[in-house]
Design a protein around this motif. Structure first.
Motif, mmCIF file in Angstrom:
data_model
loop_
_atom_site.group_PDB
_atom_site.id
_atom_site.type_symbol
_atom_site.label_atom_id
_atom_site.label_comp_id
_atom_site.label_asym_id
_atom_site.label_seq_id
_atom_site.Cartn_x
_atom_site.Cartn_y
_atom_site.Cartn_z
ATOM 1 N N ARG A 139 -0.562 -30.221 47.509
ATOM 2 C CA ARG A 139 0.144 -29.163 46.755
ATOM 3 C C ARG A 139 0.069 -30.155 45.532
ATOM 4 N NH1 ARG A 139 6.658 -29.809 48.265
ATOM 5 N NH2 ARG A 139 7.096 -28.428 46.966
ATOM 6 N N GLN A 140 -0.231 -31.513 44.772
ATOM 7 C CA GLN A 140 -0.115 -31.972 43.463
ATOM 8 C C GLN A 140 -1.500 -30.979 43.128
ATOM 9 O OE1 GLN A 140 2.119 -33.339 42.821
ATOM 10 N NE2 GLN A 140 1.760 -34.705 41.889
ATOM 11 N N THR A 141 -2.333 -31.001 43.948
ATOM 12 C CA THR A 141 -3.936 -30.040 43.403
ATOM 13 C C THR A 141 -3.359 -28.851 43.096
ATOM 14 O OG1 THR A 141 -4.954 -31.359 44.780
ATOM 15 C CG2 THR A 141 -6.049 -29.348 43.726
ATOM 16 N N ILE A 142 -2.661 -28.171 43.248
ATOM 17 C CA ILE A 142 -2.231 -26.854 43.755
ATOM 18 C C ILE A 142 -1.615 -26.884 42.199
ATOM 19 C CG2 ILE A 142 -1.068 -24.825 44.542
ATOM 20 C CD1 ILE A 142 -2.137 -25.418 47.036
ATOM 21 N N CYS A 188 -1.062 -25.290 36.984
ATOM 22 C CA CYS A 188 -0.698 -25.405 35.364
ATOM 23 C C CYS A 188 -1.918 -25.008 33.792
ATOM 24 C CB CYS A 188 -0.155 -26.835 35.076
ATOM 25 S SG CYS A 188 1.654 -27.642 36.120
ATOM 26 N N VAL A 189 -3.256 -25.957 34.462
ATOM 27 C CA VAL A 189 -4.692 -25.465 33.803
ATOM 28 C C VAL A 189 -4.309 -23.751 33.717
ATOM 29 C CG1 VAL A 189 -6.954 -25.667 34.040
ATOM 30 C CG2 VAL A 189 -5.594 -27.776 34.826
ATOM 31 N N ALA A 204 -4.337 -19.322 29.359
ATOM 32 C CA ALA A 204 -3.790 -18.028 29.515
ATOM 33 C C ALA A 204 -3.086 -17.864 28.013
ATOM 34 C CB ALA A 204 -3.447 -17.741 30.880
ATOM 35 N N SER A 205 -1.794 -19.302 28.461
ATOM 36 C CA SER A 205 -1.278 -18.463 27.406
ATOM 37 C C SER A 205 -1.673 -19.787 25.447
ATOM 38 C CB SER A 205 -0.121 -19.920 27.434
ATOM 39 O OG SER A 205 0.734 -19.476 28.890
ATOM 40 N N TYR A 206 -2.529 -20.670 25.548
ATOM 41 C CA TYR A 206 -3.120 -20.475 24.174
ATOM 42 C C TYR A 206 -4.283 -20.040 23.703
ATOM 43 C CZ TYR A 206 1.335 -23.811 24.402
ATOM 44 O OH TYR A 206 2.375 -23.616 23.836
ATOM 45 N N LEU A 207 -4.917 -20.352 25.049
ATOM 46 C CA LEU A 207 -6.219 -19.374 24.841
ATOM 47 C C LEU A 207 -5.959 -18.037 23.875
ATOM 48 C CD1 LEU A 207 -8.852 -19.421 27.731
ATOM 49 C CD2 LEU A 207 -8.755 -20.489 25.269
ATOM 50 N N PHE A 262 -2.065 -33.451 30.353
ATOM 51 C CA PHE A 262 -1.727 -32.259 29.649
ATOM 52 C C PHE A 262 -2.234 -32.184 28.652
ATOM 53 C CE2 PHE A 262 0.398 -30.763 25.667
ATOM 54 C CZ PHE A 262 0.391 -29.894 26.046
ATOM 55 N N THR A 263 -2.883 -33.583 27.591
ATOM 56 C CA THR A 263 -3.959 -33.639 26.520
ATOM 57 C C THR A 263 -4.800 -33.385 27.270
ATOM 58 O OG1 THR A 263 -2.104 -34.955 25.710
ATOM 59 C CG2 THR A 263 -4.406 -34.732 24.993
ATOM 60 N N ILE A 264 -5.719 -33.612 27.710
ATOM 61 C CA ILE A 264 -6.712 -33.749 28.634
ATOM 62 C C ILE A 264 -6.734 -31.952 29.146
ATOM 63 C CG2 ILE A 264 -8.153 -34.232 30.991
ATOM 64 C CD1 ILE A 264 -7.344 -36.812 30.844
ATOM 65 N N ILE A 265 -6.305 -31.598 29.412
ATOM 66 C CA ILE A 265 -5.873 -29.929 29.735
ATOM 67 C C ILE A 265 -6.223 -29.095 28.552
ATOM 68 C CG2 ILE A 265 -4.770 -28.110 31.027
ATOM 69 C CD1 ILE A 265 -3.199 -29.953 32.727
ATOM 70 N N MET A 266 -5.275 -29.507 27.465
ATOM 71 C CA MET A 266 -4.973 -28.372 25.693
ATOM 72 C C MET A 266 -7.052 -29.137 25.408
ATOM 73 S SD MET A 266 -2.641 -26.967 26.667
ATOM 74 C CE MET A 266 -2.752 -27.013 25.055
ATOM 75 N N THR A 267 -7.434 -30.318 25.720
ATOM 76 C CA THR A 267 -8.671 -30.451 25.201
ATOM 77 C C THR A 267 -9.740 -29.529 25.825
ATOM 78 O OG1 THR A 267 -8.180 -33.008 25.122
ATOM 79 C CG2 THR A 267 -9.997 -31.854 24.461
#
Length: 431
Positions: free
Chosen positions: A107-110, A115-116, A121-124, A367-372
């Protein structure tokens, strides 16, 4: 005097210019980013300083005991939150991540994958439109060279006004936890978020693409260091190691696959200063938001509180500078800009929904890793769509990133397994 207010006031009083009005009278003052930055700070200070004085007055006047009238609920929410009367200390509320039983790994992985995908999609989309707004001209014809939009603060306001409306609507239509945090605490994340967004827009004017890449790819380390300052967090050695490897891998991939697409431009000293400000403010924002989640609140409530103060700060500063209606006029005269600003606001609002949920569930560092990784995903997607080849150095960078992520997940799962094993083996005392 509370320490966080003290720090904020010292920074503002040191940096706010005494001659802001004289600078504004100069016809070319807006050509200098440092003057625009200081004038913006002046506008924020006219809201922050009276707010600070009011908070101190209500706290020192024993308002919880003596306050009455129709303003009491509002003052209590803004200044005290759910603090108890008569000096009775409230038991520290656990974070939203700790209040519910730990969900399964699947569930955490999903959740993390959702979130990823949402953040990417939003920030690209947001990044593409942002570069168009800040680097291209509007109203260009055969006889008219067109004009660039220069006011980064107005774009920040446009992004925040839609976000606060969306969050407010969600709070009104859905059941939310009883709010416990004093509202004024959102102002710290709000002012740092405004300044980081302003610096991000301004940096596009003064730095080359390789400099942008190296700065943004290295954000993980400053975020972790800021976490030690803001939340007194402690990180394991493998978390620092994987953060460094991720930053190095992303930088290798982006630089090796983008040299021909982005011709090198001059990186000025001003650009370096603005980038440093962006990293500093952005690192503080995510960590302060993460710390606020120790109160019982939802990610929607966090989004509403932060963006409410952001709208207050930006519209106040714009009105004081006389720039608010000028920018509205520019928007009316250039419908293409209005469409781009609207799309930026939509992407920002959707992205913030995922930002606050990600921070509440996984913390600021994840969160920062995802955005990086967002920048690497953008170029990798371009390679797949248009058939561009990935260089050897780029492939090595990608391999480093995925290896680092695997090591991070593996080390975290090992630590959780050891912790659970230690708890299950703990001796039970007989009564």
């Amino acid at each position: 005097m509370e320490p966080e207010w003290s720090i904020l006031l010292v920074l503002l009083l040191v940096t706010v210019p005494v001659c802001a009005e004289d600078a504004a009278l100069d016809g070319v003052w807006s050509d200098y980013w440092i003057l625009r930055f200081l004038v913006n700070l002046t506008g924020y200070a006219t809201i922050i300083i009276p707010g600070y004085l009011l908070v101190q007055y209500f706290r020192k006047s024993d308002y919880l005991e003596t306050g009455r009238g129709i303003c009491f609920p509002l003052v209590k929410t803004c200044v005290f939150g759910s603090e108890l009367k008569a000096g009775v200390q409230e038991e520290p509320s656990a974070s939203s991540r700790a209040e519910t039983p730990e969900p399964s790994f699947t569930r955490q992985t999903i959740k993390l994958l959702a979130c990823v995908v949402g953040l990417q999609a939003s920030y690209l989309t947001w990044g593409v439109v942002q570069e168009r707004v800040m680097t291209k001209t509007y109203g260009k014809t055969e006889t008219d060279p067109g004009v660039k939009f220069r006011d980064s603060q107005f774009l920040v306001f446009m992004n925040r006004i839609l976000a606060v409306l969306v969050a407010g609507l969600c709070c009104a239509l859905s059941k939310q936890p009883r709010h416990g945090a004093p509202m004024y605490k959102y102002s710290f994340a709000s002012i740092s978020n405004i300044l980081s967004s302003w610096c991000q827009y301004e940096a596009l004017k003064y730095i080359s693409f390789p400099t942008q890449v190296l700065a943004k790819a290295s954000k993980v380390i400053p975020v972790m260091l800021m976490g030690k300052i803001v939340s007194r967090k402690s990180y394991e050695y493998w978390e620092y190691l994987t953060a460094i490897l991720i930053s190095a891998g992303v930088s290798m991939f982006l630089l090796s696959n983008s040299q021909n697409k982005h011709p090198s431009t001059v990186t000025t000293f001003s650009g370096i200063l603005i980038l440093a400000g962006y990293i500093l403010f952005d690192s503080f924002t995510s960590n302060w938001q993460d710390a606020l989640f120790r109160y019982k609140m939802s990610s929607i409530q966090m989004m509403f509180g932060v963006n409410l103060f952001s709208c207050l700060f930006t519209v106040g500063s714009l009105l004081e500078q006389g720039a608010f209606f000028q920018n509205l006029t520019f928007m009316i005269q250039h419908p293409e800009f209005a469409a781009h600003a609207g799309l930026l606001s939509i992407c920002s609002a959707c992205g913030q929904l995922f930002i606050f949920y990600t921070i509440s569930q996984f913390g600021a560092a994840v969160f920062t890793i995802i955005m990086t990784l967002r920048q690497a995903f953008a170029i990798l997607l371009s390679c797949l769509i248009y058939g561009h080849s990935v260089t050897v150095v780029g492939a090595l960078g990608l391999a480093t990133v995925f290896l680092s992520l695997f090591l991070r997940v593996y080390a975290r799962s090992r630590m959780k397994s050891k912790k659970r094993a230690g708890q299950s083996q703990a001796p039970v005392q007989k009564v």
